[in-house]
Design a protein around this motif. Structure first.
Motif, mmCIF file in Angstrom:
data_model
loop_
_atom_site.group_PDB
_atom_site.id
_atom_site.type_symbol
_atom_site.label_atom_id
_atom_site.label_comp_id
_atom_site.label_asym_id
_atom_site.label_seq_id
_atom_site.Cartn_x
_atom_site.Cartn_y
_atom_site.Cartn_z
ATOM 1 N N ALA A 7 0.746 -1.424 -0.334
ATOM 2 C CA ALA A 7 -0.181 0.290 0.066
ATOM 3 C C ALA A 7 1.178 0.918 0.102
ATOM 4 C CB ALA A 7 -0.787 0.002 1.131
ATOM 5 N N LEU A 8 2.468 1.325 0.456
ATOM 6 C CA LEU A 8 2.646 2.519 0.772
ATOM 7 C C LEU A 8 3.702 2.967 -0.434
ATOM 8 C CD1 LEU A 8 4.680 1.899 4.351
ATOM 9 C CD2 LEU A 8 2.463 4.122 3.772
ATOM 10 N N ALA A 9 4.312 1.597 -1.017
ATOM 11 C CA ALA A 9 4.725 1.898 -2.431
ATOM 12 C C ALA A 9 3.811 2.024 -3.242
ATOM 13 C CB ALA A 9 5.445 0.051 -2.525
ATOM 14 N N LEU A 10 2.202 2.002 -3.758
ATOM 15 C CA LEU A 10 1.669 2.321 -4.497
ATOM 16 C C LEU A 10 1.242 3.510 -4.427
ATOM 17 C CD1 LEU A 10 -0.910 -1.042 -4.607
ATOM 18 C CD2 LEU A 10 0.818 -0.245 -6.602
ATOM 19 N N GLU A 11 1.203 4.047 -3.200
ATOM 20 C CA GLU A 11 1.031 5.389 -3.340
ATOM 21 C C GLU A 11 2.280 6.590 -3.503
ATOM 22 O OE1 GLU A 11 0.541 6.755 1.165
ATOM 23 O OE2 GLU A 11 -1.232 5.012 1.016
ATOM 24 N N GLU A 12 3.301 5.766 -3.459
ATOM 25 C CA GLU A 12 4.774 6.429 -3.904
ATOM 26 C C GLU A 12 5.027 6.272 -5.520
ATOM 27 O OE1 GLU A 12 8.055 7.083 -2.120
ATOM 28 O OE2 GLU A 12 7.124 6.995 0.154
ATOM 29 N N VAL A 13 3.531 5.226 -5.931
ATOM 30 C CA VAL A 13 4.288 5.053 -7.602
ATOM 31 C C VAL A 13 4.237 6.215 -8.482
ATOM 32 C CG1 VAL A 13 3.828 3.652 -9.253
ATOM 33 C CG2 VAL A 13 3.710 2.417 -7.367
ATOM 34 N N PRO A 14 3.181 6.841 -8.768
ATOM 35 C CA PRO A 14 3.040 8.523 -9.548
ATOM 36 C C PRO A 14 4.693 8.944 -8.969
ATOM 37 C CG PRO A 14 0.797 7.922 -8.516
ATOM 38 C CD PRO A 14 2.137 6.980 -7.620
ATOM 39 N N THR A 15 4.912 9.333 -7.875
ATOM 40 C CA THR A 15 6.036 10.124 -7.480
ATOM 41 C C THR A 15 7.506 9.737 -7.903
ATOM 42 O OG1 THR A 15 5.057 11.598 -5.909
ATOM 43 C CG2 THR A 15 7.244 11.414 -5.939
ATOM 44 N N LEU A 16 7.441 7.909 -7.799
ATOM 45 C CA LEU A 16 8.932 7.403 -7.566
ATOM 46 C C LEU A 16 8.788 7.313 -10.174
ATOM 47 C CD1 LEU A 16 11.138 5.900 -6.679
ATOM 48 C CD2 LEU A 16 9.243 3.650 -6.780
ATOM 49 N N ALA A 17 8.372 7.031 -10.090
ATOM 50 C CA ALA A 17 7.880 6.951 -11.778
ATOM 51 C C ALA A 17 8.650 8.241 -11.627
ATOM 52 C CB ALA A 17 6.675 6.609 -12.246
ATOM 53 N N GLN A 18 7.837 9.578 -12.456
ATOM 54 C CA GLN A 18 8.599 10.961 -12.488
ATOM 55 C C GLN A 18 10.253 10.954 -11.665
ATOM 56 O OE1 GLN A 18 7.389 12.827 -14.278
ATOM 57 N NE2 GLN A 18 5.020 12.631 -13.774
ATOM 58 N N ASP A 19 10.282 10.521 -10.879
ATOM 59 C CA ASP A 19 11.816 10.358 -9.766
ATOM 60 C C ASP A 19 12.597 9.063 -11.541
ATOM 61 O OD1 ASP A 19 10.871 12.360 -8.358
ATOM 62 O OD2 ASP A 19 11.000 11.160 -6.671
ATOM 63 N N ILE A 20 12.502 8.267 -11.678
ATOM 64 C CA ILE A 20 12.865 7.245 -12.466
ATOM 65 C C ILE A 20 13.279 8.196 -13.275
ATOM 66 C CG2 ILE A 20 13.274 5.192 -13.199
ATOM 67 C CD1 ILE A 20 11.656 4.080 -10.993
ATOM 68 N N LEU A 21 12.662 8.369 -14.258
ATOM 69 C CA LEU A 21 12.052 8.640 -15.724
ATOM 70 C C LEU A 21 12.789 10.084 -15.548
ATOM 71 C CD1 LEU A 21 11.438 8.917 -18.606
ATOM 72 C CD2 LEU A 21 9.556 10.353 -17.923
ATOM 73 N N GLY A 64 -1.211 12.193 -24.938
ATOM 74 C CA GLY A 64 0.245 13.048 -24.700
ATOM 75 C C GLY A 64 0.841 12.721 -23.639
ATOM 76 N N GLU A 65 0.952 11.309 -22.652
ATOM 77 C CA GLU A 65 2.244 11.314 -21.819
ATOM 78 C C GLU A 65 2.747 10.791 -22.206
ATOM 79 O OE1 GLU A 65 1.077 9.608 -16.626
ATOM 80 O OE2 GLU A 65 0.144 8.561 -18.310
ATOM 81 N N PRO A 66 4.535 10.759 -21.994
ATOM 82 C CA PRO A 66 5.338 10.060 -22.479
ATOM 83 C C PRO A 66 4.900 8.416 -21.780
ATOM 84 C CG PRO A 66 6.187 11.531 -21.003
ATOM 85 C CD PRO A 66 4.829 11.383 -20.282
ATOM 86 N N ARG A 67 4.986 8.048 -23.389
ATOM 87 C CA ARG A 67 5.039 6.321 -23.059
ATOM 88 C C ARG A 67 6.344 5.893 -22.058
ATOM 89 N NH1 ARG A 67 2.119 3.506 -26.845
ATOM 90 N NH2 ARG A 67 0.849 4.761 -29.099
ATOM 91 N N ALA A 68 7.283 6.387 -21.554
ATOM 92 C CA ALA A 68 8.448 5.741 -21.263
ATOM 93 C C ALA A 68 7.916 6.305 -19.528
ATOM 94 C CB ALA A 68 9.905 6.591 -20.674
ATOM 95 N N LEU A 69 7.195 6.646 -18.737
ATOM 96 C CA LEU A 69 6.987 7.394 -18.118
ATOM 97 C C LEU A 69 5.152 6.369 -17.519
ATOM 98 C CD1 LEU A 69 5.958 8.751 -15.228
ATOM 99 C CD2 LEU A 69 4.816 10.448 -16.578
ATOM 100 N N VAL A 70 4.555 6.158 -18.366
ATOM 101 C CA VAL A 70 3.665 4.754 -18.470
ATOM 102 C C VAL A 70 4.356 3.592 -18.646
ATOM 103 C CG1 VAL A 70 1.378 3.385 -19.963
ATOM 104 C CG2 VAL A 70 1.839 6.258 -20.013
ATOM 105 N N GLY A 71 5.570 3.319 -19.057
ATOM 106 C CA GLY A 71 5.838 2.007 -18.780
ATOM 107 C C GLY A 71 6.171 1.991 -17.520
ATOM 108 N N ILE A 72 7.494 2.659 -17.314
ATOM 109 C CA ILE A 72 7.543 2.661 -15.292
ATOM 110 C C ILE A 72 6.532 2.921 -15.200
ATOM 111 C CG2 ILE A 72 8.738 4.281 -13.932
ATOM 112 C CD1 ILE A 72 10.636 5.477 -16.194
ATOM 113 N N ARG A 73 5.764 3.250 -14.705
ATOM 114 C CA ARG A 73 4.019 3.117 -13.924
ATOM 115 C C ARG A 73 3.757 2.311 -13.787
ATOM 116 N NH1 ARG A 73 1.974 8.079 -15.484
ATOM 117 N NH2 ARG A 73 0.252 6.988 -16.006
ATOM 118 N N GLN A 74 3.176 1.073 -14.974
ATOM 119 C CA GLN A 74 2.612 0.145 -14.954
ATOM 120 C C GLN A 74 3.922 -0.488 -14.539
ATOM 121 O OE1 GLN A 74 1.432 -0.364 -19.066
ATOM 122 N NE2 GLN A 74 -0.146 1.150 -18.726
#
Length: 410
Positions: free
Chosen positions: A22-36, A54-64
């Motif tokens: 649960a904690l990790a899922l909450e951080e996924v959007p921010t973590l994905a942005q940081d990783i990208l 219009g969203e970068p495919r790389a960001l979508v891939g990291i998040r997914q």
């Protein structure tokens, strides 16, 4: 009895696993942005391709990938991974752009390392034991292998599609080259006589138009045989019943030797070198030579040079004309027996070729000069004054050479 492998992660209480996820899922959007952002800093040349929203495919891939990995933890470690299909698209894109997968795999490894740092912090926060976290790290790198496999699948698919498209365009170019000049049409704007459509198709596959070409026709040793490993500038059509090759600048130094090595194990023939727009003529002679090979009249098991078998190509293909001329010019031998008639024919051919006396003919045939004199007297009796006519002598030499090429005379 097989002993079950102990899993430290399975021993973590379910409530702790749920809390961690649960904690990790909450951080996924921010973590994905940081990783990208870190990936872009390390690999600024990496293109950012937007999706339909219009969203970068790389960001979508990291998040997914993060969401799928965490969902896998809560569902149970024995469940098979379901990798996001967007990673196939990443690999497909690299293949279509002609790039290798090396950078993409390095990017994936960087992403996993960055994600692991944050997951390790969350693991400490909820007091998950270190052995369990080590196991989680191993699972993360296994998951990475799956992402790479998806990209490789997409890359291979793109490569196969591009190769198929290139082969299709290459065959169309070859068919246009083989179209007789009168039916090809030059069209307005042709440079150096090359039709614009032909130049356009050549440019479409990056084939530099040569001044001269030679066309080869091949015979398959078997259906499973590997295609000849020809140079990149050699056009190859393996779809035809008899595969065909267009060899640019065939007289260039070393070209013949390279071609012979590439076609090792194949039978076939390569036609004479001709101007580019006369490729159909080279194809025709190569086809004639292959026909003679299949009839056993030319050697098999190698790539023949038509220019080294000119006599056979000139005398043997018009079989009906040669047979009719043979019947008429060798009619005087009809009254002789087969063996004697053959000896007289061989003697006549040797005399026509040497234009010498009995000693020269005898040396050529390996018999006594007196034997040759006897046979020459018989020949003169059979043909009479015709033997003194230059046109008749020429026709006699033609038909006798043709019989020798067919193995009927020594």
């Amino acid at each position: 009895m097989v002993t079950a492998v102990r899993s430290a992660w399975r021993e973590v209480p379910p409530y702790q696993v749920r809390q961690f996820a649960a904690l990790a899922l909450e951080e996924v959007p921010t973590l994905a942005q940081d990783i990208l952002r870190e990936i872009r800093r390390a690999y600024p040349q990496l293109p950012l391709v937007p999706d339909e929203f219009g969203e970068p495919r790389a960001l979508v891939g990291i998040r997914q990938s993060l969401e799928h990995f965490l969902a896998h933890l809560t569902a149970g470690p024995d469940r098979p991974h379901v990798h996001p299909r967007v990673f196939q698209e990443f690999g497909r894109g690299e293949g279509l752009q002609g790039r290798s997968l090396d950078v993409l795999q390095a990017v994936y490894r960087l992403g996993v390392r960055l994600a692991w740092r944050r997951l390790a912090e969350i693991g400490q926060q909820v007091a998950i034991p270190a052995p369990a976290m080590y196991e989680l790290a191993e699972s993360g790198y296994e998951y990475l292998d799956g992402l790479v496999a998806e990209s490789v699948r997409g890359y291979a698919e793109a490569a196969a599609r591009q190769a198929g498209e290139r082969l299709r365009l290459q065959r169309r170019l070859m068919e246009q080259l083989f179209t007789p000049p009168g039916r090809r049409g030059r069209g307005a704007g042709a440079a150096d006589g090359v039709p614009p459509a032909l130049a356009e198709r050549a440019a479409g596959i990056g084939w530099a138009l040569p001044e001269r070409v030679a066309v080869a026709v091949l015979l398959r040793p078997s259906r499973e045989v590997v295609a000849p490993a020809v140079a990149p500038d050699v056009l190859l059509d393996m779809e035809s019943e008899r595969p065909r090759m267009v060899v640019p600048e065939p007289d260039a130094p070393g070209r013949r030797e390279l071609l012979a090595r590439a076609a090792a194990g194949w039978s076939g023939a390569i036609g004479p070198a001709v101007p580019l727009l006369d490729a159909a003529k080279s194809l025709r002679w190569a086809g004639v030579a292959v026909d003679l090979t299949e009839r056993g009249l030319l050697p098999a098991g190698e790539l023949l040079q038509c220019t080294e078998h000119t006599e056979a190509l000139v005398l043997l293909p018009p079989a009906e004309l040669i047979e009719d001329l043979t019947r008429r010019r060798l009619a005087p031998l009809d009254g002789c027996g087969p063996a004697h008639g053959r000896r007289l024919a061989e003697t006549l051919l040797a005399w026509l070729e040497t234009r010498g006396g009995a000693p020269e003919v005898a040396a050529r045939l390996g018999v006594h000069p007196q034997t040759v004199r006897y046979r020459l007297r018989q020949i003169r009796e059979l043909w009479g004054t015709e033997i003194d006519d230059p046109d008749r002598r020429f026709e006699l030499e033609l038909v006798l050479r043709a019989r020798r090429l067919r193995g009927e005379l020594s």
